[in-house]
Design a protein around this motif. Structure first.
Motif, short mmCIF file in Angstrom:
data_model
loop_
_atom_site.label_atom_id
_atom_site.label_comp_id
_atom_site.label_asym_id
_atom_site.label_seq_id
_atom_site.Cartn_x
_atom_site.Cartn_y
_atom_site.Cartn_z
N TYR A 99 0.80 -1.22 0.00
CA TYR A 99 0.00 0.00 0.00
C TYR A 99 0.84 1.28 0.00
O TYR A 99 0.44 2.27 -0.62
N PRO A 100 2.00 1.32 0.69
CA PRO A 100 2.82 2.55 0.60
C PRO A 100 3.23 2.89 -0.83
O PRO A 100 3.32 4.07 -1.18
N LEU A 101 3.47 1.87 -1.67
CA LEU A 101 3.80 2.14 -3.07
C LEU A 101 2.62 2.77 -3.78
O LEU A 101 2.79 3.70 -4.59
N TYR A 126 -7.40 -0.51 0.54
CA TYR A 126 -6.33 0.49 0.49
C TYR A 126 -6.76 1.79 1.14
O TYR A 126 -6.01 2.39 1.93
N TYR A 127 -8.00 2.23 0.84
CA TYR A 127 -8.47 3.48 1.42
C TYR A 127 -8.68 3.35 2.93
O TYR A 127 -8.45 4.31 3.68
N ARG A 128 -9.09 2.17 3.36
CA ARG A 128 -9.19 1.97 4.81
C ARG A 128 -7.80 2.03 5.46
O ARG A 128 -7.64 2.60 6.54
N PRO A 133 -3.54 3.18 9.02
CA PRO A 133 -2.64 2.09 8.58
C PRO A 133 -2.72 0.84 9.46
O PRO A 133 -2.65 -0.28 8.95
N VAL A 134 -2.85 1.03 10.76
CA VAL A 134 -2.99 -0.12 11.66
C VAL A 134 -4.22 0.11 12.52
O VAL A 134 -4.16 0.82 13.53
N PRO A 135 -5.35 -0.47 12.17
CA PRO A 135 -6.58 -0.25 12.96
C PRO A 135 -6.44 -0.79 14.37
O PRO A 135 -5.71 -1.76 14.63
N ASP A 136 -7.16 -0.16 15.28
CA ASP A 136 -7.14 -0.61 16.68
C ASP A 136 -7.65 -2.04 16.81
O ASP A 136 -7.15 -2.82 17.63
N ALA A 137 -8.65 -2.39 16.00
CA ALA A 137 -9.20 -3.75 16.08
C ALA A 137 -8.17 -4.80 15.70
O ALA A 137 -8.12 -5.89 16.28
#
Length: 374
Positions: A99-101, A126-128, A133-137
């Motif tokens: 995703y960073p690319l 990708y948009y999420r 970048p790292v969801p709490d869940a």
């Protein structure tokens, strides 16, 4: 600035002008269809060029040139994505996520849709990731997963029931189950319709572009069947858009909607009521409604009265045009249909429901600035 006329409408007007009867001038045809005579002359010259009767660059050649330029730009973007992806993945320590690319390419002007298509990625994840970048869940689930693995390492003989109890004691079981459990059924009832019935047989509107009705009819010719998808504004009973084709696909309904939006303004919030035909339940049609910020409405199965106002229009078309004679070709019937819609129904047929006015007259009178202010 007025919106351009739909291409299908232009072609129909040119057909009628070319096949006009003796004594009928091009100016009269232009008046019948509500266009300026000079505009109709331009359309006819363009049609002559497209047919090869006059020299010049045809519309097809212009479209092919624009398409070639678009394809070249798209190929350049795809090559850039592949080149950057190869360099990105050939690092000494390859990254775990790509995703960073995608984000870097988007910053350099490559659309996210192109990058995701080339790399076979889904855009929504990708948009999420871009939002978080790292969801709490994910972190919470990782911590609890590690705790379960630690419990298993401490006592490998513990069964799945014990581990499930340990997971529930932490407040979450991660939706895991044993591979030895019972098979789960996959059956279920059919899902709900695409849209709710927002009209409920109340075919009234206090202004234009508040409530539209759409339906499809067909008629046989010597060449085969011809299908008409028409969209009517219940405020003035005017056909605001239509499409005619030899096949009854979702494209027929989508094109009719596109033509209606092109000829009207301020359609956001307008309700478009249809039956449950597959054309109106297709993904393309639903996406078109969302794109124009319109609300869809669907009648019940087998309830003809839920779209009776549209059926009455097709009944008139059936009596006045379709059943009057045998039609040899689709082209012949198409000219007759569009002439009846634009000239007879819109500008000559006075309706009692409109105070003995035609649909065009009714819209002109009822949407004047003075009445709007009142």
């Amino acid at each position: 600035m007025p919106k351009p006329y739909p291409e299908e409408f232009r072609q129909d007007v040119v057909r009628v002008a070319r096949n006009r009867g003796p004594g009928v001038t091009v100016e009269q045809v232009a008046t019948d269809f509500g266009v300026h005579p000079m505009t109709l002359w331009k359309w006819m010259r363009r049609a002559d060029i497209d047919d090869g009767a006059k020299p010049g660059v045809s519309s097809q050649e212009n479209a092919e040139l624009r398409e070639a330029r678009r394809r070249i730009k798209l190929l350049e973007q795809e090559n850039e994505v592949l080149r950057r992806a190869a360099a990105y993945l050939s690092q000494a320590h390859p990254p775990k996520r790509i995703y960073p690319l995608v984000k870097e390419l988007a910053a350099d002007g490559t659309p996210v849709a192109v990058t995701c298509r080339v790399l076979k990625l889904a855009r929504q994840p990708y948009y999420r990731w871009l939002d978080q970048p790292v969801p709490d869940a994910v972190l919470e689930q990782a911590y609890r997963t590690n705790a379960l693995f630690d419990a298993h390492l401490e006592d490998p003989e513990s069964g799945y029931r014990f581990l499930a109890d340990e997971a529930r004691s932490t407040g979450r079981d991660n939706r895991w189950w044993s591979v030895f459990g019972k098979k789960r059924g996959r059956g279920g009832r059919a899902g709900p319709p695409v849209h709710d019935d927002l009209v409920r047989r109340d075919f009234t509107a206090n202004g234009p572009n508040r409530l539209w009705l759409a339906d499809i009819t067909e008629h046989a010719t010597g060449d085969g069947k011809l299908y008409l998808c028409a969209i009517k504004d219940v405020f003035s009973n005017r056909i605001v858009g239509y499409s005619i084709d030899a096949r009854m696909k979702s494209r027929l309904a989508v094109t009719a909607l596109k033509n209606a939006v092109a000829r009207r303004e301020h359609v956001a919030g307008c309700i478009l009521h249809t039956d449950r035909g597959s054309q109106f339940r297709s993904r393309k049609f639903v996406r078109a409604l969302d794109r124009h910020r319109m609300a869809g409405s669907t009648g019940r199965v087998g309830a003809a009265g839920d779209n009776a106002a549209m059926e009455s229009l097709f009944s008139l078309l059936q009596k006045n045009v379709l059943d009057r004679r045998r039609w040899t070709t689709r082209e012949e019937l198409r000219i007759a249909i569009v002439t009846w819609i634009e000239r007879t129904n819109h500008r000559r047929r006075r309706q009692a429901a409109l105070g003995r006015l035609t649909p065009v007259e009714y819209e002109t009178v009822m949407t004047t600035p003075a009445l709007q202010a009142a």
